[in-house]
Design a protein around this motif. Structure first.
Motif, mmCIF file in Angstrom:
data_model
loop_
_atom_site.group_PDB
_atom_site.id
_atom_site.type_symbol
_atom_site.label_atom_id
_atom_site.label_comp_id
_atom_site.label_asym_id
_atom_site.label_seq_id
_atom_site.Cartn_x
_atom_site.Cartn_y
_atom_site.Cartn_z
ATOM 1 N N UNK A 33 2.455 -6.591 -9.528
ATOM 2 C CA UNK A 33 3.265 -7.598 -9.523
ATOM 3 C C UNK A 33 4.469 -7.419 -10.021
ATOM 4 N N UNK A 34 5.227 -8.152 -9.802
ATOM 5 C CA UNK A 34 6.977 -8.121 -10.168
ATOM 6 C C UNK A 34 7.587 -8.084 -9.061
ATOM 7 N N UNK A 35 9.318 -7.245 -9.448
ATOM 8 C CA UNK A 35 9.741 -7.362 -8.552
ATOM 9 C C UNK A 35 10.488 -8.489 -7.759
ATOM 10 N N UNK A 36 11.656 -8.185 -7.092
ATOM 11 C CA UNK A 36 12.424 -9.700 -7.068
ATOM 12 C C UNK A 36 11.607 -10.155 -5.456
ATOM 13 N N UNK A 37 10.843 -9.768 -4.727
ATOM 14 C CA UNK A 37 9.684 -10.599 -3.873
ATOM 15 C C UNK A 37 8.407 -11.034 -4.486
ATOM 16 N N UNK A 38 8.268 -10.326 -5.356
ATOM 17 C CA UNK A 38 6.577 -10.936 -5.857
ATOM 18 C C UNK A 38 5.376 -10.041 -6.177
ATOM 19 N N UNK A 39 5.593 -8.606 -5.872
ATOM 20 C CA UNK A 39 4.401 -7.447 -5.898
ATOM 21 C C UNK A 39 5.692 -6.112 -5.424
ATOM 22 N N UNK A 40 5.889 -4.804 -5.886
ATOM 23 C CA UNK A 40 6.431 -3.767 -5.894
ATOM 24 C C UNK A 40 5.811 -2.810 -5.623
ATOM 25 N N UNK A 67 -8.215 0.309 -5.748
ATOM 26 C CA UNK A 67 -9.011 -0.133 -5.317
ATOM 27 C C UNK A 67 -8.516 -1.906 -5.039
ATOM 28 N N UNK A 68 -7.595 -1.736 -6.117
ATOM 29 C CA UNK A 68 -7.214 -2.808 -6.466
ATOM 30 C C UNK A 68 -5.881 -3.222 -6.499
ATOM 31 N N UNK A 69 -5.126 -2.280 -5.438
ATOM 32 C CA UNK A 69 -3.590 -2.409 -4.670
ATOM 33 C C UNK A 69 -3.510 -1.796 -3.039
ATOM 34 N N UNK A 70 -4.689 -1.417 -2.645
ATOM 35 C CA UNK A 70 -5.130 -1.403 -1.254
ATOM 36 C C UNK A 70 -5.300 -1.948 -0.615
ATOM 37 N N UNK A 71 -5.743 -3.519 -1.339
ATOM 38 C CA UNK A 71 -5.290 -4.719 0.222
ATOM 39 C C UNK A 71 -3.980 -5.158 0.637
ATOM 40 N N UNK A 72 -2.807 -5.111 -0.437
ATOM 41 C CA UNK A 72 -1.557 -4.918 -0.231
ATOM 42 C C UNK A 72 -1.390 -4.337 1.143
ATOM 43 N N UNK A 73 -1.643 -3.052 1.340
ATOM 44 C CA UNK A 73 -1.274 -2.136 1.559
ATOM 45 C C UNK A 73 -2.322 -1.520 3.223
ATOM 46 N N UNK A 74 -2.556 -2.074 2.822
ATOM 47 C CA UNK A 74 -4.047 -1.911 4.380
ATOM 48 C C UNK A 74 -3.106 -2.120 5.990
ATOM 49 N N UNK A 75 -3.181 -0.780 6.330
ATOM 50 C CA UNK A 75 -2.569 -0.594 7.814
ATOM 51 C C UNK A 75 -1.034 -0.014 7.504
ATOM 52 N N UNK A 76 -0.354 0.338 6.640
ATOM 53 C CA UNK A 76 0.464 0.829 6.044
ATOM 54 C C UNK A 76 0.488 2.212 6.471
ATOM 55 N N UNK A 77 1.698 2.209 6.446
ATOM 56 C CA UNK A 77 2.243 3.866 6.844
ATOM 57 C C UNK A 77 3.227 4.346 5.801
ATOM 58 N N UNK A 103 13.916 -2.010 -1.382
ATOM 59 C CA UNK A 103 12.611 -1.972 -0.107
ATOM 60 C C UNK A 103 12.046 -1.576 -1.244
ATOM 61 N N UNK A 104 11.922 -1.992 -2.572
ATOM 62 C CA UNK A 104 10.601 -1.644 -2.882
ATOM 63 C C UNK A 104 9.863 -2.485 -3.619
ATOM 64 N N UNK A 105 10.240 -3.556 -3.412
ATOM 65 C CA UNK A 105 9.658 -5.638 -3.418
ATOM 66 C C UNK A 105 9.148 -5.706 -1.960
ATOM 67 N N UNK A 106 8.612 -6.430 -2.475
ATOM 68 C CA UNK A 106 7.908 -6.910 -0.911
ATOM 69 C C UNK A 106 7.068 -8.469 -1.168
ATOM 70 N N UNK A 107 7.116 -9.770 -0.541
ATOM 71 C CA UNK A 107 5.426 -10.392 -0.501
ATOM 72 C C UNK A 107 4.965 -10.499 0.107
ATOM 73 N N UNK A 108 4.059 -11.155 0.357
ATOM 74 C CA UNK A 108 2.783 -11.521 1.226
ATOM 75 C C UNK A 108 2.623 -12.769 1.764
#
Length: 108
Positions: A33-40, A67-77, A103-108
């Protein structure tokens, strides 16, 4: 596969491992959690997987995601990109609704 490591990213990790004189070094991706967009995204290097990690391998190099991070990056490269502005690992994430300019911060 749930997540992918590009050949360019695998080559960069292999180069880093060779410079450090280590074999079997893996790239670890986590989401905090964090970053300028909510997650980093956070990157690190690790020698071994833990019990709750998902590991994918490209060209003999492993990518670890807990396992906690995986749902946020499922299908990513995870890629390694070099440009005039510098060079960095980059996540191409289909789950991200928006990305920050860094490029290091994102929101879902």
């Amino acid at each position: 596969m749930s997540i992918a490591l590009s050949p360019a990213a695998a080559a960069r990790v292999a180069t880093i491992a060779a410079r450090q004189g280590k074999t079997g070094l893996k790239l670890r991706l986590s989401v905090d959690g964090g970053g300028c967009a909510g997650f980093q995204y956070k990157f690190g290097l690790d020698d071994a997987a833990t019990d709750d990690d998902t590991e994918v391998t490209t060209d003999g190099v492993g990518l670890l995601v807990d396992s906690v991070s995986l749902p946020f990056v499922e299908g990513a490269t995870v890629d390694y990109v070099e440009s005039l502005g510098g060079a960095a690992f980059q996540v191409k994430n289909p789950n991200a609704a928006s990305n920050c300019g860094c490029g290091t911060s994102f929101s879902v």
